[in-house]
Design a protein around this motif. Structure first.
Motif, PDB file in Angstrom:
ATOM      1  N   GLY A 229       0.820  -1.193   0.000  1.00 24.58           N
ATOM      2  CA  GLY A 229       0.000   0.000   0.000  1.00 24.58           C
ATOM      3  C   GLY A 229       0.860   1.252   0.000  1.00 24.58           C
ATOM      4  N   PRO A 230       0.318   2.395  -0.439  1.00 29.29           N
ATOM      5  CA  PRO A 230       1.079   3.648  -0.406  1.00 29.29           C
ATOM      6  C   PRO A 230       1.414   4.056   1.032  1.00 29.29           C
TER       7      PRO A 230
ATOM      8  N   LEU B 136       2.926   8.922  -5.744  1.00 27.31           N
ATOM      9  CA  LEU B 136       1.627   9.564  -5.920  1.00 27.31           C
ATOM     10  C   LEU B 136       1.638  10.927  -5.238  1.00 27.31           C
TER      11      LEU B 136
ATOM     12  N   PHE C 117      -5.864  11.976  -4.813  1.00 32.33           N
ATOM     13  CA  PHE C 117      -4.587  11.457  -5.291  1.00 32.33           C
ATOM     14  C   PHE C 117      -4.447  11.641  -6.791  1.00 32.33           C
ATOM     15  N   GLY C 118      -3.203  11.899  -7.237  1.00 32.66           N
ATOM     16  CA  GLY C 118      -2.876  11.748  -8.638  1.00 32.66           C
ATOM     17  C   GLY C 118      -2.786  10.261  -8.976  1.00 32.66           C
ATOM     18  N   LYS C 119      -2.639   9.959 -10.252  1.00 36.57           N
ATOM     19  CA  LYS C 119      -2.647   8.553 -10.670  1.00 36.57           C
ATOM     20  C   LYS C 119      -1.328   7.843 -10.373  1.00 36.57           C
ATOM     21  N   GLY C 120      -0.299   8.604 -10.061  1.00 40.07           N
ATOM     22  CA  GLY C 120       0.984   7.993  -9.736  1.00 40.07           C
ATOM     23  C   GLY C 120       1.938   7.951 -10.923  1.00 40.07           C
TER      24      GLY C 120
ATOM     25  N   TYR D 263     -10.555   1.927  -1.376  1.00 43.84           N
ATOM     26  CA  TYR D 263     -10.193   2.324  -2.728  1.00 43.84           C
ATOM     27  C   TYR D 263     -10.026   1.064  -3.579  1.00 43.84           C
TER      28      TYR D 263
ATOM     29  N   GLN E  87      -7.550   0.183  -7.051  1.00 44.65           N
ATOM     30  CA  GLN E  87      -6.437   0.739  -7.815  1.00 44.65           C
ATOM     31  C   GLN E  87      -6.252  -0.082  -9.069  1.00 44.65           C
TER      32      GLN E  87
ATOM     33  N   GLY F 285      -3.407   2.783 -14.903  1.00 41.88           N
ATOM     34  CA  GLY F 285      -3.889   3.881 -15.733  1.00 41.88           C
ATOM     35  C   GLY F 285      -5.016   4.688 -15.122  1.00 41.88           C
ATOM     36  N   LEU F 286      -5.633   4.160 -14.070  1.00 39.02           N
ATOM     37  CA  LEU F 286      -6.759   4.860 -13.436  1.00 39.02           C
ATOM     38  C   LEU F 286      -6.423   5.351 -12.037  1.00 39.02           C
ATOM     39  N   GLY F 287      -5.354   4.851 -11.464  1.00 38.26           N
ATOM     40  CA  GLY F 287      -4.948   5.296 -10.135  1.00 38.26           C
ATOM     41  C   GLY F 287      -5.874   4.792  -9.044  1.00 38.26           C
ATOM     42  N   LEU F 288      -5.839   5.484  -7.922  1.00 32.15           N
ATOM     43  CA  LEU F 288      -6.693   5.163  -6.780  1.00 32.15           C
ATOM     44  C   LEU F 288      -8.065   5.800  -6.976  1.00 32.15           C
TER      45      LEU F 288
ATOM     46  N   ASP G 223     -16.381   8.002  -5.151  1.00 31.28           N
ATOM     47  CA  ASP G 223     -16.541   8.309  -6.571  1.00 31.28           C
ATOM     48  C   ASP G 223     -17.133   7.164  -7.388  1.00 31.28           C
TER      49      ASP G 223
ATOM     50  N   LEU H 283      -7.646  -1.463  -1.756  1.00 29.83           N
ATOM     51  CA  LEU H 283      -6.837  -0.913  -0.671  1.00 29.83           C
ATOM     52  C   LEU H 283      -7.728  -0.260   0.368  1.00 29.83           C
TER      53      LEU H 283
ATOM     54  N   PHE I  75      -2.344   3.045   4.825  1.00 30.93           N
ATOM     55  CA  PHE I  75      -2.922   2.033   3.943  1.00 30.93           C
ATOM     56  C   PHE I  75      -2.584   0.625   4.410  1.00 30.93           C
TER      57      PHE I  75
END
Lengths: 108, 113
Positions: A43-44, A88, A98-101, B35, B37, B40-43, B59, B90, B104
């Protein structure tokens, strides 16, 4: 438009190089800016955070925020293979966004 | 050290099955999040909870539900699993208020066949 934008990479750099990771954001009300690091199959984890504009340094890592251009940066000096991970960027209003990383590979 | 644990690291389920993903945190955190993950789409935030028995849609809540009967435990439920729910899931928690740090869990890799 997603509120935090980030190039997904991958970004490959040789060991010892300076790495620059960048994000843009759209909401001028954002005050907290964070960088999370995510190793493969984990995990992040929070790496650094800054409040409002300016720089923050922690060892080889520097986080920078320019609120005038809505730009967030993370610099890694003397990059190591152990820095290979997904990074991220994030900010928050009523919740963390969050950004997509960006996937980073440090080549030995 | 804050610890967020998830019940399974890897899970394989069949289409139409009911799936339970469990998350437990040991730091008395107020807020918990689920979440998914994807490359290409992220969290993407599915559901979150600011208190016991409270839940808020994120979302992408469609096809999911959650349960928070105890402060330390937050469960994600796939009522009828579908192949497009194959993903990394996650769980995260935060202390509350204006916390900027999410803790996390290690993630559950769910495959729906």
């Amino acid at each position: 438009q997603k509120e935090v934008e980030q190039d997904p990479g991958p970004l490959s750099v040789p060991e010892g190089a300076i790495v620059s990771l960048n994000c843009t954001y759209s909401n001028s009300a954002f005050q907290y800016f964070m960088w999370y690091r995510q190793y493969s199959r984990k995990g992040p984890e929070l790496l650094m955070y800054t409040y409002s504009s300016g720089n923050k340094e922690d060892g080889r890592f520097t986080a920078q925020v320019d609120k005038s251009s809505k730009y967030i940066s993370l610099f890694i000096r003397d990059s190591q293979p152990s820095d290979s991970a997904t990074y991220l960027c994030a900010s928050r209003d009523d919740k963390i966004i969050f950004g997509k990383g960006t996937r980073l590979h440090i080549l030995p | 050290d804050v610890k967020v644990t998830q019940s399974s690291r890897y899970l394989v389920k069949r289409t139409g099955e009911k799936v339970f993903l469990e998350c437990v945190q040991d730091m008395d955190h107020e807020n918990m999040f689920w979440y998914r993950q994807d490359p290409g789409l992220g969290l993407r935030l599915i559901y979150f909870s600011y208190d016991v028995k409270m839940k808020e849609k994120g979302d992408i809540p469609e096809g999911y539900s959650v349960s928070r009967e105890k402060k330390e435990r937050f469960s994600l439920i796939l009522e009828s699993a579908s192949t497009n729910q194959t993903s990394m899931y996650l769980c995260a928690s935060t202390e509350g208020g204006d916390s900027y740090e999410q803790y996390f869990g290690p993630g559950t890799r769910l495959t729906v066949t």
